[in-house]
Scaffold this active site. Structure first.
Site, PDB file in Angstrom:
ATOM      1  N   GLU A   1     -19.660  -5.686  26.589  1.00 13.27           N
ATOM      2  CA  GLU A   1     -18.984  -6.943  26.959  1.00 13.27           C
ATOM      3  C   GLU A   1     -19.323  -7.313  28.399  1.00 13.27           C
ATOM      4  O   GLU A   1     -19.539  -8.480  28.717  1.00 13.27           O
ATOM      5  CB  GLU A   1     -17.466  -6.834  26.771  1.00 13.27           C
ATOM      6  CG  GLU A   1     -17.013  -6.413  25.373  1.00 13.27           C
ATOM      7  CD  GLU A   1     -17.644  -7.176  24.235  1.00 13.27           C
ATOM      8  OE1 GLU A   1     -18.011  -8.354  24.429  1.00 13.27           O
ATOM      9  OE2 GLU A   1     -17.810  -6.583  23.152  1.00 13.27           O
TER      10      GLU A   1
ATOM     11  N   GLU B   1     -16.406 -11.169  25.042  1.00 13.65           N
ATOM     12  CA  GLU B   1     -16.926 -11.277  26.396  1.00 13.65           C
ATOM     13  C   GLU B   1     -16.509 -12.543  27.146  1.00 13.65           C
ATOM     14  O   GLU B   1     -17.252 -13.004  28.024  1.00 13.65           O
ATOM     15  CB  GLU B   1     -18.456 -11.226  26.328  1.00 13.65           C
ATOM     16  CG  GLU B   1     -19.128 -12.465  25.688  1.00 13.65           C
ATOM     17  CD  GLU B   1     -19.462 -12.343  24.208  1.00 13.65           C
ATOM     18  OE1 GLU B   1     -18.817 -11.531  23.519  1.00 13.65           O
ATOM     19  OE2 GLU B   1     -20.349 -13.066  23.727  1.00 13.65           O
ATOM     20  N   ASN B   2     -15.344 -13.135  26.873  1.00 11.51           N
ATOM     21  CA  ASN B   2     -14.914 -14.347  27.575  1.00 11.51           C
ATOM     22  C   ASN B   2     -15.178 -14.221  29.068  1.00 11.51           C
ATOM     23  O   ASN B   2     -14.914 -13.188  29.678  1.00 11.51           O
ATOM     24  CB  ASN B   2     -13.422 -14.567  27.361  1.00 11.51           C
ATOM     25  CG  ASN B   2     -13.012 -14.345  25.924  1.00 11.51           C
ATOM     26  OD1 ASN B   2     -13.484 -15.038  25.049  1.00 11.51           O
ATOM     27  ND2 ASN B   2     -12.178 -13.343  25.699  1.00 11.51           N
TER      28      ASN B   2
ATOM     29  N   GLU C   1     -26.723 -11.223  21.159  1.00 11.04           N
ATOM     30  CA  GLU C   1     -26.198  -9.963  20.610  1.00 11.04           C
ATOM     31  C   GLU C   1     -27.270  -8.877  20.517  1.00 11.04           C
ATOM     32  O   GLU C   1     -27.024  -7.726  20.886  1.00 11.04           O
ATOM     33  CB  GLU C   1     -25.519 -10.196  19.263  1.00 11.04           C
ATOM     34  CG  GLU C   1     -24.263 -11.073  19.340  1.00 11.04           C
ATOM     35  CD  GLU C   1     -23.210 -10.559  20.319  1.00 11.04           C
ATOM     36  OE1 GLU C   1     -23.296  -9.399  20.766  1.00 11.04           O
ATOM     37  OE2 GLU C   1     -22.289 -11.345  20.646  1.00 11.04           O
TER      38      GLU C   1
ATOM     39  N   GLY D   1     -14.318  -5.964  17.674  1.00  8.07           N
ATOM     40  CA  GLY D   1     -14.174  -4.912  18.674  1.00  8.07           C
ATOM     41  C   GLY D   1     -13.688  -5.451  20.012  1.00  8.07           C
ATOM     42  O   GLY D   1     -12.714  -4.965  20.579  1.00  8.07           O
TER      43      GLY D   1
HETATM   44  N1  PHE Z   1     -19.146 -11.498  20.776  1.00  8.08           N
HETATM   45  C1  PHE Z   1     -18.413 -10.304  20.517  1.00  8.08           C
HETATM   46  C2  PHE Z   1     -19.328  -9.172  20.958  1.00  8.08           C
HETATM   47  O1  PHE Z   1     -20.306  -8.867  20.346  1.00  8.08           O
HETATM   48  C3  PHE Z   1     -18.025 -10.082  19.106  1.00  8.08           C
HETATM   49  C4  PHE Z   1     -17.061 -11.061  18.533  1.00  8.08           C
HETATM   50  C5  PHE Z   1     -17.496 -12.069  17.699  1.00  8.08           C
HETATM   51  C6  PHE Z   1     -15.729 -10.956  18.808  1.00  8.08           C
HETATM   52  C7  PHE Z   1     -16.620 -12.971  17.150  1.00  8.08           C
HETATM   53  C8  PHE Z   1     -14.840 -11.841  18.253  1.00  8.08           C
HETATM   54  C9  PHE Z   1     -15.289 -12.849  17.406  1.00  8.08           C
HETATM   55  O2  PHE Z   1     -19.198  -8.614  21.946  1.00  8.08           O
HETATM   56 ZN    ZN Z   2     -21.785  -8.833  21.768  1.00  8.94          ZN
END
Ligand code: PHE
Ligand code: ZN
Length: 849
Positions: free
Chosen positions: A291, A257-258, A313, A254
């Site tokens: 995010e 969150e970089n 998460e 989806g």
């Molecule tokens: N960390 C992201 C989210 O939950 C999901 C994600 C995981 C996106 C792995 C890309 C690869 O917001």
């Molecule tokens: Zn997440």
């Protein structure tokens, strides 16, 4: 393809990295097929690190040069990376590698999407960009210089120098490599700004491909609301000068969150009334919030290792759910979430892929971005909050942020914070993290001399690798109603800790009617089924909106079970109770629309299976069709009135009130279509000026068997819009009959707009088929074969998306032996594919059990 042979990783084997990374400098010279990445990394050996092997991850990298403190060296190439003899004192590691973004179809690492460069590094994608200790407990400040001819070149943190052909970025906050991001392309922005609680101005941008500028406004509002909400509710302020969001068409998940540079699947950020449904708007608002909230729960406090994934998460899903509940309707959000939890997580938890919220081992971490880690992980936070209370929860979170800011933390750290803040012992609660499986809860009642006793029993069925389950702590929210409908005991939380436990209520004048598991206070299956009269009573009188909805849902389930199992006619008690509710205009239209929703085919299949029956997908579908017809006939006048009354006259707004009205009107339209063959739906289709109405009308027309012309017109109207064309693909498959769904899907895979390289389009086609259970499970096996063919074709290009879609087969053991044999043969066919990825191999192996 993977270089390394798949290996199982165990939580208990965790060892810290022997070095700290003090600074990372990266320079990218962009070229589609030959991007050069130069890295300069300052390492310091930890004084007391055991072993201190100097290993850097790296995959698919073409080495150009490697130096330590300026001297060229030759690293040893080992499985999954390189090994070096490292000095005992701080040193600088420098490397240059070449990578090929244009050939990167897996969409992990640096890749190209629609002419732009972008990255995806979670979980282990950074190792496809350069040599690095690619593990979340290694955190460092990054500076990035991008060289190339793209008009917009972005990375994490704050902007530094830029000029023709280059841009520099500095991220002062130490971060793990999985939060690294780079984007470069011919992008347009939708700018705005936000003033934080301490008065700092933050520049906000949503970056999109030319042509999509008109679809950013809603996302930007959602971002600003999220920023304000996190300040108000959690006291969390944003910590950089700029926050960038980029929309990308090719994306496995989806959104991501970089740090300071969130990258979104374009379907999860771009929105306009003409092209997006109300459900799309709600989802986009939630994902933007999710995010953004990761900036604190995930980025400032990250995970020590990937076993702790639920630490970020579960908590962030919980936070985004709280946000949506505040922005929209709390009961509606809760009901929607529980529907999704049962559909995805209960299904997972009761099949071969069941795993704990915090797993003990994995082969491919990408396979653990699951409903269990995310949604059940969020339920565990909700239970903690229920158990300790709102004030203690707030104190614990404050402590979590102060104690662990800048840390890579664990579930033990998280629970310790709650223990320290509240004085509670959470040893038993921790089982929720370590043991898979959905607890079954049953209850019985007794009433004597004004004392009412509720006795609960719990048990959790075995799951793969965990045969014996110990009792859990279960917060059971309960209320009691008098026979006249008044509430005599407002919601109180019973704390169950034993396999069997009784709770008493004194001073009652009459035997009350219990309302159990209010607001769905724990992710359990309530096995005790009450009678129809009690359900109708709760549907009419319960003060807890979730349990009112649940009462209606249970009536529908019982009615359908009797139809499927015994060939019974639709239950008039259910029809009457539902009719009373939907024609009552004092009731919230959103609630009435939800009450009109029917259980899914998959939920019915699971329930039949739980009751010892072999589900017949065709029979389930037919029962639902029969019930829809009976409801339409019984509610005809009401449906006509509701459809007219809940038309929205005001200009379109994607808010809770309007979307409630539209969903009630659309539910009425769907009922009327059962009777008029599609006349009303055709009128709605012809006049629709927003996607919510247009798509509902198209679905109804296709279901009624007269959608051909509308389908053609829809395509002509929207062929320029990728996201709407995804809807066009899936609506045809979702509403096809059991006999035609697989054929429709197959024909669409031959459409010129179909491509297996775009995950959204793949999901819109093959994913849509798996969500039409009677079509997917067609007795001929044609649905299984079509999916398997495409999984085999997609695997070499994109293992991650292939592996995820294998979950369509996870319920195979529910079905009859013919279907099981057909599925098993397809699973073995996939497994026998030469060069099959580790991701897909792991999934199929686990599904086979
Ligand atoms: N960390 C992201 C989210 O939950 C999901 C994600 C995981 C996106 C792995 C890309 C690869 O917001
Ligand atoms: Zn997440």
């Amino acid at each position: 393809m993977k270089d390394a042979a798949p290996q199982t990783v165990y939580l208990e084997d965790y060892t810290p990295f022997g070095f700290t990374v003090e600074k990372v400098d990266l320079t990218f010279r962009l070229a589609p097929s030959a991007t050069r990445v130069r890295s300069k990394i300052r390492f310091a050996p930890k004084p007391d690190a055991p072993g201190r092997r100097f290993f850097l991850h790296g995959e698919d990298l073409k080495p150009i040069s490697t130096r330590i403190d300026g001297t060229e060296i030759t690293p040893r190439h080992v499985e999954g990376g390189i090994e070096l003899n490292a000095p005992d004192t701080p040193f600088t590691f420098e490397a240059e590698v070449e990578i090929d973004p244009a050939a990167n179809t897996a969409l992990e690492g640096l890749y190209m999407s629609g002419g732009m460069y972008c990255t995806q590094c979670e979980a282990e994608g950074f190792r496809k960009i350069t040599w690095y200790p690619d593990r979340p407990d290694v955190m460092a400040p990054f500076s990035v210089r991008i060289e190339g001819d793209m008009p917009v070149m972005l990375s994490n943190g704050n902007p530094g120098a830029s000029g023709p052909g280059f841009a520099e970025w500095h991220d002062p906050w130490p971060k793990p490599a999985y939060l690294f991001a780079l984007v470069a392309g011919d992008l347009r922005n939708h700018p705005d700004s936000f003033t934080t609680m301490s008065g700092k101005t933050v520049d906000l941008n949503i970056w999109v491909r030319p042509g999509d500028e008109g679809k950013c406004a809603f996302g930007m509002e959602a971002l600003k609301k999220s920023m304000a909400w996190d300040e108000k509710v959690y006291g969390r302020e944003y910590d950089l000068d700029v926050f960038n969001i980029v929309a990308v068409d090719d994306f496995n998940m989806g959104a991501m969150e970089n740090k300071g540079l969130n990258i979104f699947n374009s379907s999860c950020v771009l929105a306009s009334p003409e092209t997006s449904t109300d459900a799309n708007f709600e989802r986009i608002e939630a994902i933007i919030a999710h995010e953004y909230f990761h900036n604190w729960t995930g980025n400032r406090i990250t995970c020590r290792d990937w076993f702790q994934l639920c630490l970020k998460e579960g908590l962030t899903v919980f936070r985004d759910a709280e946000f949506t509940a505040d922005m929209r309707s709390a009961p509606v959000k809760r009901i929607e979430d529980v529907i999704a939890l049962r559909a995805r997580q209960f299904r997972e938890d009761n099949g071969p892929l069941a795993h704990p919220v915090r797993p003990q081992s994995f082969v491919e971490i990408n396979n653990f971005y699951t409903a269990t880690v995310y949604e059940k992980g969020a339920e565990l936070i909700g239970m903690l909050k229920t158990l300790v209370g709102d004030d203690a929860y707030a104190r614990a979170l404050d402590l979590y942020f102060t104690r662990h800011d800048g840390d890579a933390a664990t579930i033990e750290d998280w629970l310790k914070v709650f223990e320290d803040a509240t004085g509670r012992d959470l040893t038993q609660f921790k089982r929720w993290y370590d043991e898979a499986g959905t607890p079954r809860l049953s209850w019985s009642e007794a009433f004597e001399d004004g004392t009412y006793t509720l006795t609960f029993r719990q048990h959790t069925p075995p799951t793969p690798g965990q045969p014996d389950k110990a009792p859990r702590v279960i917060p059971i929210a309960v209320g009691l109603l008098n026979p006249n409908g008044d509430e005599v005991q407002p919601t109180t939380v019973l704390e169950m800790t034993e396999p069997e436990q009784s709770f008493t209520f004194d001073g009652l004048s009459a035997k009350p009617v219990p309302s159990i598991l209010r607001d769905f206070s724990a992710p359990v299956i309530l096995e005790t089924r009450t009678d129809t009269a009690t359900r109708a009573f709760l549907l009419a009188h319960d003060t807890d909106p979730f349990n009112r909805w649940q009462a209606g849902r249970d009536l529908a389930l019982d009615c359908l079970l009797a139809m499927i199992r015994d060939g019974a006619a639709p239950d008039t008690a259910y029809l009457d109770a539902l009719h009373t509710l939907i024609r009552d205009d004092t009731q919230d239209p959103a609630f009435r629309a939800l009450a009109l929703g029917l259980p899914s085919q998959d939920e019915l299949a699971q329930l039949l299976h739980d009751h010892g029956h072999t589900p017949d997908p065709q029979a389930i579908w037919e029962a639902l069709e029969t019930l829809k017809q009976a409801r339409a006939e019984a509610f005809h006048d009401t449906a006509t009135r509701l459809h007219a009354q809940y038309q929205v006259e005001a200009p379109y707004a994607p808010d809770a009130a309007q979307s409630a009205a539209r969903s009630l009107a659309n539910a009425a339209m769907a009922m009327l279509t059962q009777l008029d063959g599609g006349a009303l739906a055709q009128k709605q289709f012809d006049s629709a000026d927003n996607m919510t109405r247009q798509l509902a009308a198209l679905s109804a027309l296709i279901s009624a068997g007269r959608g051909d012309e509308a389908t053609r017109r829809f395509y002509d109207q929207w062929k320029h819009d990728r996201l709407v064309i995804d809807k066009w693909f899936s609506v045809q498959i979702a509403n096809a009959t059991p006999d035609t769904a697989a054929d429709t899907a197959k024909a669409l895979t031959r459409h010129p707009d179909f491509t297996i390289r775009n995950p959204n389009r793949f999901r819109a086609t093959l994913g849509a088929l798996t969500m039409n259970p009677a079509g997917f499970h067609h007795a001929s096996g044609k649905g299984y074969a079509l999916l398997a063919d495409h999984l085999i074709a997609l695997d070499p290009l994109n293992p991650q998306t292939t592996a995820r879609m294998c979950t369509a087969f996870e319920t195979w053991r529910r079905y009859d032996s013919d279907r099981q044999a057909l599925i098993e043969a397809e699973l073995h066919r996939i497994l026998a594919t030469p060069g099959l990825s580790g991701d897909t191999t792991e999934m199929i192996t686990r599904i086979l059990g």
